[in-house]
Design a protein around this motif. Structure first.
Motif, PDB file in Angstrom:
ATOM      1  N   SER A   1      37.665  36.352  61.236  1.00  0.00           N
ATOM      2  CA  SER A   1      36.909  37.418  61.888  1.00  0.00           C
ATOM      3  C   SER A   1      36.136  38.275  60.873  1.00  0.00           C
ATOM      4  N   ARG A   2      36.600  38.325  59.622  1.00  0.00           N
ATOM      5  CA  ARG A   2      35.943  39.184  58.635  1.00  0.00           C
ATOM      6  C   ARG A   2      34.848  38.439  57.865  1.00  0.00           C
ATOM      7  N   VAL A   3      35.084  37.147  57.629  1.00  0.00           N
ATOM      8  CA  VAL A   3      34.132  36.413  56.812  1.00  0.00           C
ATOM      9  C   VAL A   3      34.019  34.968  57.282  1.00  0.00           C
TER      10      VAL A   3
ATOM     11  N   CYS B   1      31.834  32.877  55.398  1.00  0.00           N
ATOM     12  CA  CYS B   1      31.883  32.291  54.057  1.00  0.00           C
ATOM     13  C   CYS B   1      31.028  33.138  53.117  1.00  0.00           C
ATOM     14  N   ALA B   2      31.622  33.537  51.961  1.00  0.00           N
ATOM     15  CA  ALA B   2      30.914  34.416  51.010  1.00  0.00           C
ATOM     16  C   ALA B   2      30.103  33.633  49.992  1.00  0.00           C
ATOM     17  N   GLY B   3      29.884  32.350  50.248  1.00  0.00           N
ATOM     18  CA  GLY B   3      28.914  31.625  49.422  1.00  0.00           C
ATOM     19  C   GLY B   3      29.530  30.633  48.475  1.00  0.00           C
ATOM     20  N   ALA B   4      28.668  30.116  47.598  1.00  0.00           N
ATOM     21  CA  ALA B   4      29.139  29.196  46.558  1.00  0.00           C
ATOM     22  C   ALA B   4      30.172  29.937  45.716  1.00  0.00           C
ATOM     23  N   ASP B   5      31.036  29.166  45.041  1.00  0.00           N
ATOM     24  CA  ASP B   5      32.112  29.783  44.269  1.00  0.00           C
ATOM     25  C   ASP B   5      31.557  30.259  42.920  1.00  0.00           C
ATOM     26  N   ILE B   6      31.369  31.565  42.816  1.00  0.00           N
ATOM     27  CA  ILE B   6      30.724  32.145  41.628  1.00  0.00           C
ATOM     28  C   ILE B   6      31.595  31.921  40.391  1.00  0.00           C
ATOM     29  N   LYS B   7      32.917  31.971  40.583  1.00  0.00           N
ATOM     30  CA  LYS B   7      33.823  31.780  39.430  1.00  0.00           C
ATOM     31  C   LYS B   7      33.731  30.347  38.898  1.00  0.00           C
ATOM     32  N   GLU B   8      33.533  29.395  39.794  1.00  0.00           N
ATOM     33  CA  GLU B   8      33.403  27.994  39.373  1.00  0.00           C
ATOM     34  C   GLU B   8      32.061  27.747  38.656  1.00  0.00           C
TER      35      GLU B   8
ATOM     36  N   GLY C   1      24.801  33.867  50.987  1.00  0.00           N
ATOM     37  CA  GLY C   1      24.444  32.813  50.038  1.00  0.00           C
ATOM     38  C   GLY C   1      24.729  31.437  50.611  1.00  0.00           C
ATOM     39  N   GLY C   2      25.595  30.681  49.897  1.00  0.00           N
ATOM     40  CA  GLY C   2      25.972  29.352  50.373  1.00  0.00           C
ATOM     41  C   GLY C   2      26.600  29.393  51.768  1.00  0.00           C
ATOM     42  N   GLY C   3      27.143  30.529  52.172  1.00  0.00           N
ATOM     43  CA  GLY C   3      27.714  30.665  53.521  1.00  0.00           C
ATOM     44  C   GLY C   3      26.622  30.637  54.574  1.00  0.00           C
TER      45      GLY C   3
ATOM     46  N   PRO D   1      21.928  36.537  48.848  1.00  0.00           N
ATOM     47  CA  PRO D   1      21.956  37.544  47.786  1.00  0.00           C
ATOM     48  C   PRO D   1      21.899  36.963  46.362  1.00  0.00           C
ATOM     49  N   GLU D   2      21.556  35.677  46.220  1.00  0.00           N
ATOM     50  CA  GLU D   2      21.596  35.030  44.899  1.00  0.00           C
ATOM     51  C   GLU D   2      20.745  35.739  43.863  1.00  0.00           C
ATOM     52  N   ILE D   3      19.673  36.380  44.319  1.00  0.00           N
ATOM     53  CA  ILE D   3      18.757  37.064  43.387  1.00  0.00           C
ATOM     54  C   ILE D   3      19.517  38.128  42.582  1.00  0.00           C
TER      55      ILE D   3
ATOM     56  N   VAL E   1      19.992  34.191  40.028  1.00  0.00           N
ATOM     57  CA  VAL E   1      19.612  32.820  40.404  1.00  0.00           C
ATOM     58  C   VAL E   1      18.873  32.844  41.743  1.00  0.00           C
ATOM     59  N   ILE E   2      18.699  31.691  42.331  1.00  0.00           N
ATOM     60  CA  ILE E   2      18.060  31.610  43.651  1.00  0.00           C
ATOM     61  C   ILE E   2      18.965  30.770  44.555  1.00  0.00           C
ATOM     62  N   PRO E   3      18.733  30.750  45.842  1.00  0.00           N
ATOM     63  CA  PRO E   3      19.545  29.883  46.707  1.00  0.00           C
ATOM     64  C   PRO E   3      19.477  28.441  46.212  1.00  0.00           C
TER      65      PRO E   3
HETATM   66  N1  CO8 Z   1      32.747  33.121  44.830  1.00  0.00           N
HETATM   67  C1  CO8 Z   1      33.966  33.267  44.282  1.00  0.00           C
HETATM   68  N2  CO8 Z   1      34.823  34.249  44.625  1.00  0.00           N
HETATM   69  C2  CO8 Z   1      34.390  35.128  45.557  1.00  0.00           C
HETATM   70  C3  CO8 Z   1      33.129  35.055  46.168  1.00  0.00           C
HETATM   71  C4  CO8 Z   1      32.281  33.968  45.780  1.00  0.00           C
HETATM   72  N3  CO8 Z   1      31.063  33.770  46.330  1.00  0.00           N
HETATM   73  N4  CO8 Z   1      32.989  36.071  47.031  1.00  0.00           N
HETATM   74  C5  CO8 Z   1      34.142  36.770  46.965  1.00  0.00           C
HETATM   75  N5  CO8 Z   1      34.982  36.220  46.085  1.00  0.00           N
HETATM   76  C6  CO8 Z   1      36.338  36.680  45.703  1.00  0.00           C
HETATM   77  C7  CO8 Z   1      36.268  37.940  44.886  1.00  0.00           C
HETATM   78  O1  CO8 Z   1      35.984  37.652  43.535  1.00  0.00           O
HETATM   79  C8  CO8 Z   1      37.667  38.520  45.094  1.00  0.00           C
HETATM   80  O2  CO8 Z   1      38.554  37.796  44.282  1.00  0.00           O
HETATM   81  P1  CO8 Z   1      39.696  38.586  43.438  1.00  0.00           P
HETATM   82  O3  CO8 Z   1      40.619  39.108  44.503  1.00  0.00           O
HETATM   83  O4  CO8 Z   1      40.288  37.502  42.593  1.00  0.00           O
HETATM   84  O5  CO8 Z   1      38.999  39.664  42.683  1.00  0.00           O
HETATM   85  C9  CO8 Z   1      37.954  38.126  46.547  1.00  0.00           C
HETATM   86  O6  CO8 Z   1      37.064  37.057  46.854  1.00  0.00           O
HETATM   87  C10 CO8 Z   1      37.694  39.252  47.518  1.00  0.00           C
HETATM   88  O7  CO8 Z   1      36.337  39.719  47.342  1.00  0.00           O
HETATM   89  P2  CO8 Z   1      35.948  41.255  47.126  1.00  0.00           P
HETATM   90  O8  CO8 Z   1      37.067  41.978  46.444  1.00  0.00           O
HETATM   91  O9  CO8 Z   1      34.611  41.302  46.475  1.00  0.00           O
HETATM   92  O10 CO8 Z   1      35.849  41.753  48.639  1.00  0.00           O
HETATM   93  P3  CO8 Z   1      34.974  42.957  49.197  1.00  0.00           P
HETATM   94  O11 CO8 Z   1      35.427  43.149  50.597  1.00  0.00           O
HETATM   95  O12 CO8 Z   1      35.002  44.113  48.261  1.00  0.00           O
HETATM   96  O13 CO8 Z   1      33.451  42.414  49.214  1.00  0.00           O
HETATM   97  C11 CO8 Z   1      31.692  40.783  49.639  1.00  0.00           C
HETATM   98  C12 CO8 Z   1      33.053  41.346  50.069  1.00  0.00           C
HETATM   99  C13 CO8 Z   1      30.572  41.805  49.927  1.00  0.00           C
HETATM  100  C14 CO8 Z   1      31.442  39.503  50.447  1.00  0.00           C
HETATM  101  C15 CO8 Z   1      31.692  40.472  48.124  1.00  0.00           C
HETATM  102  O14 CO8 Z   1      32.830  39.677  47.845  1.00  0.00           O
HETATM  103  C16 CO8 Z   1      30.483  39.694  47.621  1.00  0.00           C
HETATM  104  O15 CO8 Z   1      29.400  40.279  47.455  1.00  0.00           O
HETATM  105  N6  CO8 Z   1      30.642  38.370  47.334  1.00  0.00           N
HETATM  106  C17 CO8 Z   1      29.621  37.535  46.729  1.00  0.00           C
HETATM  107  C18 CO8 Z   1      28.545  37.205  47.731  1.00  0.00           C
HETATM  108  C19 CO8 Z   1      27.467  36.395  47.064  1.00  0.00           C
HETATM  109  O16 CO8 Z   1      26.755  36.833  46.161  1.00  0.00           O
HETATM  110  N7  CO8 Z   1      27.318  35.151  47.510  1.00  0.00           N
HETATM  111  C20 CO8 Z   1      26.355  34.273  46.993  1.00  0.00           C
HETATM  112  C21 CO8 Z   1      27.004  33.377  46.027  1.00  0.00           C
HETATM  113  S1  CO8 Z   1      25.842  32.346  45.226  1.00  0.00           S
HETATM  114  C22 CO8 Z   1      25.492  31.127  46.314  1.00  0.00           C
HETATM  115  O17 CO8 Z   1      26.078  31.023  47.342  1.00  0.00           O
HETATM  116  C23 CO8 Z   1      24.471  30.078  46.030  1.00  0.00           C
HETATM  117  C24 CO8 Z   1      24.181  30.076  44.620  1.00  0.00           C
HETATM  118  C25 CO8 Z   1      23.033  29.143  44.383  1.00  0.00           C
HETATM  119  C26 CO8 Z   1      23.007  28.881  42.932  1.00  0.00           C
HETATM  120  C27 CO8 Z   1      22.117  27.748  42.660  1.00  0.00           C
HETATM  121  C28 CO8 Z   1      22.533  27.065  41.367  1.00  0.00           C
HETATM  122  C29 CO8 Z   1      21.991  25.671  41.231  1.00  0.00           C
END
Ligand code: CO8
Length: 261
Positions: A62-64, A66-73, A111-113, A134-136, A140-142
């Motif tokens: 209900s809250r999410v 998908c928050a996108g591609a795995d930024i840590k990876e 993002g990826g979500g 939000p990739e910008i 980066v870009i989507p």
């Molecule tokens: N990847 C990895 N971990 C994530 C991600 C993510 N996308 N989003 C959230 N998490 C993790 C957080 O790091 C945190 O982990 P920990 O507890 O270990 O610190 C946990 O999830 C909970 O997140 P928050 O504490 O941040 O939760 P909030 O409620 O404070 O915030 C948000 C929620 C607003 C969703 C916030 O987490 C956020 O902004 N997340 C990132 C969103 C984002 O930028 N997504 C786009 C990612 S990039 C992408 O999808 C495509 C990239 C294309 C690249 C192209 C390359 C070729």
């Protein structure tokens, strides 16, 4: 078994001909790690091989969604690694699934979500849904189709606005812009998505797959070629039992039964 469920990144529940897939990585807000991608695609391909499955519903919690591609990876990778792995190309297999996929989105689709939802054939949103690319903000870009599919859905003006600012878009705005097919209350979203999926899964499997293919072709083809493609597909359905059953049922004033196709 909850201990088993805890290790599963994708939960699968089958009701009739509908497979509900729930992203189950809530501690990382359902971020799309490679592991999650492989598990999702493997499960979908396995289900697709089963003629008793006619539609997928993909959802988060209900809250999410998908928050996108795995930024840590991604963070530690070099450009060379990204190119060598052709990072994200695995998602093409998800997009290529022939059985219709409905995304049921509550909460964040970032993002990826958002791109995951856009690789589905239909997006339904709960009123809490928030879409963004939000990739910008990450420098980066989507990378999983955002610049292409979002532009096809909402047009250049809105795609530029969203992708260059990274701002959030509400469910209502996403529906108005043409990204989302319908908005429901969060409480009824899943029920409505499953209802639509059930309705699709009761149609002819072949006509559904071909209708989807023809609509998808409209994104690639000039109109004249798209119209020829559509007409030939239409003609070809006259060699199939689905057409015979569907039209016979209409003439005989009964409900068509496509279950044997
Ligand atoms: N990847 C990895 N971990 C994530 C991600 C993510 N996308 N989003 C959230 N998490 C993790 C957080 O790091 C945190 O982990 P920990 O507890 O270990 O610190 C946990 O999830 C909970 O997140 P928050 O504490 O941040 O939760 P909030 O409620 O404070 O915030 C948000 C929620 C607003 C969703 C916030 O987490 C956020 O902004 N997340 C990132 C969103 C984002 O930028 N997504 C786009 C990612 S990039 C992408 O999808 C495509 C990239 C294309 C690249 C192209 C390359 C070729």
């Amino acid at each position: 078994d909850t201990s088993l469920e805890a290790n599963v990144l994708i939960k699968v529940e089958i009701t009739g001909k509908v497979a509900l897939l729930t992203l189950n990585r809530s501690q990382a807000l359902n971020a799309l790690s490679s592991e999650l991608m492989h598990e999702l695609i493997a499960k979908m391909q396995q289900l697709e091989a089963n003629p008793d499955i006619g539609c997928f519903v993909i959802t988060g919690n209900s809250r999410v969604f998908c928050a996108g591609a795995d930024i840590k990876e991604m963070q530690i990778k070099s450009c060379q690694q990204m190119i060598a792995e052709d990072y994200f190309s695995g998602w093409d297999q998800f997009a290529a699934i022939k059985i219709p996929k409905i995304a049921a989105v509550s909460g964040y689709a970032l993002g990826g979500g958002c791109e995951l939802a856009m690789m589905c054939d239909v997006i339904y949103a709960g009123d809490s849904a928030v879409f963004a690319q939000p990739e910008i903000n990450l420098g980066v870009i989507p990378g999983i189709g955002g610049t292409q599919r979002l532009t096809h859905s909402v047009g250049k003006a809105k795609a530029m606005d969203l992708i260059l600012t990274g701002r959030h878009m509400s469910a209502a705005e996403a529906e108005q812009g043409g990204l989302v097919a319908r908005v429901f209350s969060d409480e009824t979203l899943l029920e409505e998505a499953l209802f639509a999926a059930q309705s699709i899964s009761e149609k002819g499997r072949l006509s559904v797959a071909l209708a989807k293919e023809a609509i998808d072709a409209s994104m690639e083809l000039p109109l004249a070629q798209g119209l020829v493609f559509e007409r030939r597909v239409f003609h070809s359905l006259f060699s199939c039992r689905e057409q015979q059953e569907g039209m016979a049922a209409f003439i005989e004033k009964r409900r068509a039964d496509f279950s044997h196709d």
